[in-house]
Design a protein around this motif. Sequence first.
Motif, mmCIF file in Angstrom:
data_model
loop_
_atom_site.group_PDB
_atom_site.id
_atom_site.type_symbol
_atom_site.label_atom_id
_atom_site.label_comp_id
_atom_site.label_asym_id
_atom_site.label_seq_id
_atom_site.Cartn_x
_atom_site.Cartn_y
_atom_site.Cartn_z
ATOM 1 N N LYS A 159 -6.373 6.840 -2.819
ATOM 2 C CA LYS A 159 -6.221 8.184 -3.383
ATOM 3 C C LYS A 159 -6.088 8.135 -4.902
ATOM 4 O O LYS A 159 -6.591 9.024 -5.619
ATOM 5 C CB LYS A 159 -5.003 8.874 -2.756
ATOM 6 C CG LYS A 159 -5.146 9.138 -1.260
ATOM 7 C CD LYS A 159 -3.953 9.874 -0.692
ATOM 8 C CE LYS A 159 -2.718 9.015 -0.648
ATOM 9 N NZ LYS A 159 -1.588 9.701 0.050
ATOM 10 N N TYR A 160 -5.419 7.120 -5.407
ATOM 11 C CA TYR A 160 -5.258 6.957 -6.855
ATOM 12 C C TYR A 160 -6.556 6.431 -7.471
ATOM 13 O O TYR A 160 -6.884 6.759 -8.623
ATOM 14 C CB TYR A 160 -4.083 6.021 -7.143
ATOM 15 C CG TYR A 160 -2.778 6.582 -6.627
ATOM 16 C CD1 TYR A 160 -1.945 7.332 -7.458
ATOM 17 C CD2 TYR A 160 -2.385 6.392 -5.307
ATOM 18 C CE1 TYR A 160 -0.760 7.875 -6.981
ATOM 19 C CE2 TYR A 160 -1.198 6.927 -4.817
ATOM 20 C CZ TYR A 160 -0.394 7.670 -5.659
ATOM 21 O OH TYR A 160 0.774 8.210 -5.167
ATOM 22 N N TYR A 161 -7.285 5.664 -6.723
ATOM 23 C CA TYR A 161 -8.565 5.110 -7.175
ATOM 24 C C TYR A 161 -9.615 6.211 -7.325
ATOM 25 O O TYR A 161 -10.380 6.229 -8.296
ATOM 26 C CB TYR A 161 -9.025 4.048 -6.187
ATOM 27 C CG TYR A 161 -10.358 3.411 -6.493
ATOM 28 C CD1 TYR A 161 -10.488 2.463 -7.501
ATOM 29 C CD2 TYR A 161 -11.486 3.762 -5.758
ATOM 30 C CE1 TYR A 161 -11.722 1.875 -7.770
ATOM 31 C CE2 TYR A 161 -12.720 3.180 -6.016
ATOM 32 C CZ TYR A 161 -12.836 2.243 -7.019
ATOM 33 O OH TYR A 161 -14.048 1.655 -7.296
ATOM 34 N N THR A 162 -9.655 7.144 -6.363
ATOM 35 C CA THR A 162 -10.673 8.191 -6.385
ATOM 36 C C THR A 162 -10.269 9.400 -7.216
ATOM 37 O O THR A 162 -11.094 10.273 -7.483
ATOM 38 C CB THR A 162 -10.976 8.666 -4.955
ATOM 39 O OG1 THR A 162 -9.771 9.196 -4.361
ATOM 40 C CG2 THR A 162 -11.500 7.525 -4.097
ATOM 41 N N ASN A 219 -3.845 4.705 -15.008
ATOM 42 C CA ASN A 219 -2.413 4.467 -15.205
ATOM 43 C C ASN A 219 -1.845 3.359 -14.317
ATOM 44 O O ASN A 219 -0.630 3.195 -14.244
ATOM 45 C CB ASN A 219 -1.595 5.758 -14.997
ATOM 46 C CG ASN A 219 -0.489 5.910 -16.036
ATOM 47 O OD1 ASN A 219 -0.586 5.402 -17.156
ATOM 48 N ND2 ASN A 219 0.569 6.620 -15.673
ATOM 49 N N ILE A 220 -2.705 2.601 -13.640
ATOM 50 C CA ILE A 220 -2.263 1.456 -12.832
ATOM 51 C C ILE A 220 -3.010 0.228 -13.319
ATOM 52 O O ILE A 220 -4.241 0.115 -13.134
ATOM 53 C CB ILE A 220 -2.515 1.670 -11.326
ATOM 54 C CG1 ILE A 220 -1.795 2.932 -10.834
ATOM 55 C CG2 ILE A 220 -2.052 0.455 -10.530
ATOM 56 C CD1 ILE A 220 -2.065 3.275 -9.376
ATOM 57 N N GLY A 242 0.770 -1.235 0.000
ATOM 58 C CA GLY A 242 0.000 0.000 0.000
ATOM 59 C C GLY A 242 0.798 1.281 0.000
ATOM 60 O O GLY A 242 0.220 2.367 0.079
ATOM 61 N N ALA A 243 2.129 1.200 -0.108
ATOM 62 C CA ALA A 243 2.990 2.379 0.027
ATOM 63 C C ALA A 243 3.289 3.032 -1.316
ATOM 64 O O ALA A 243 4.452 3.291 -1.661
ATOM 65 C CB ALA A 243 4.277 2.002 0.742
ATOM 66 N N LEU A 244 2.251 3.338 -2.094
ATOM 67 C CA LEU A 244 2.464 3.895 -3.427
ATOM 68 C C LEU A 244 3.135 5.258 -3.391
ATOM 69 O O LEU A 244 3.999 5.560 -4.225
ATOM 70 C CB LEU A 244 1.127 3.999 -4.168
ATOM 71 C CG LEU A 244 0.648 2.746 -4.892
ATOM 72 C CD1 LEU A 244 -0.740 2.979 -5.460
ATOM 73 C CD2 LEU A 244 1.610 2.347 -5.997
#
Length: 473
Positions: free
Chosen positions: A66-69, A103-104, A11-13
């Motif tokens: 955060k990247y999902y939303t 982008n993931i 989870g440490a993106l």
Amino acid sequence: MKVAVEGCCHGALDAIYKQIRTLENKNNYKVDLLLICGDFQAIRNHRDLQCMAVPQKYRQLGDFHKYYTGESTAPVLTIVIGGNHEASNYFWELYHGGWLAPNIYFLGHAGCVQVNGLRIAGASGIFKDNHFHLGHHERMPYDNGSMRSIYHIREYNIRRLSLLSQPDIFLSHDWPQSIERYGDVQGLLRRKPFFRHDINTGNLGSPPLMGLLQTLRPNWWFSAHLHVRFEATVQHGRADQVLEEQSIPPAVPTNPDEIAILDDESDGTPIPPPEGPLPHGVPPEQTPDVPQNPDEIILDDEEQNVAPPPRPETPPSKTTFVALDKCLPRRDFLEIVDIPISSDASPPATPKGNARPILTYDPEWLAITRAFHPYFSDTRHQATYPDEATARARVSEEITWVEENIVSQVPEDNKSPLSVEERQTFVRTAPGPGSEGSAKFHQPPWYTNPQTVAFCDMLGIENKINPPPGAGN
């Protein structure tokens, strides 16, 4: 192409992307692609946490939401596989692969894609003999058993991957079994002395993954899981590499770095002493009751029967294996490698002059997916597989179908007909954190993911993963 490879994400993106920026600024280069080797933890909200097989104290949201939303954006194209500490419900939605966030991209439970012509294949999860030969029977809500078995790799996916021609890169969470024989075993044991028992018994790593390594012979193989950096070189097309006899330091009781999930690591049955010769260079274990490494799975004698499928003779080559640590300060969790690509595969430059990597489907993998779809099982029972010759013949037939129905299409926008972005578009299926209310500590409902629907429609196969209500399941 500059490729960044990361071990266990947990989870440490934010920290991973920050380290990439630091290296880019320090060395004056641009990273084109990031590969993450599992334990990614694509957790969208607190309810997803209830589908992750870790003790309660490790159930933390992390950075992914955060990247999902859309609060944050991945600065580099990122391709990930799954490990054994995942929100498996979201990965199941995208069983065939798809965008976890903009982008993931998740490679799927097994898969192969291309980035600017670079072939990247991979397998999610870890090996557990009890579940290897079963179908994908798990259903939400998960109980304690299915929450773990869902990330145990299946023979179905190993067989599919074995039909690929040589990829450039292969990603796995587990290490291939006995890969330590091809590197500095003594150095590994100085850093991780609790690996001693598993090495002595030949139980370090996954037997089917070593079979794939010997069959596919990729140029690069990257892994994680054991939270240590380790490098090895496997020479193909020659006699087994002869390693010098090495003295093995004494073992220590436990791995201090790992998340221990006891019911995932052992079924409570005693481990019989190993039969036959031990791996070359490793002396016999004098104390067979050495405590198990809680980072690794237990194998039994049946696992040794997982043999690599036959393959045609090919010229000598080598596979460079690199395992990486988890994302923590002063750990070897990130590696930057330069991998050449064909100039014909280079994407067009953007208006600012920077080439943006293009993610495309691999035609051969699409053919394999179609050819093996009839053998996909959503129950515990797995149907008998075809023999090697029959399987390859069916793949050849399906390659023709893919060429005629997908590759030969000419999009109006002049983009590649195999462009992933043209076929699968990221869509949020679950809400972000803060909307769970009183259901915060309950597992979420299952969702039909439009990306899986689009992938199945593209190949003309039934969506057995998460069909819409009323679709027949």
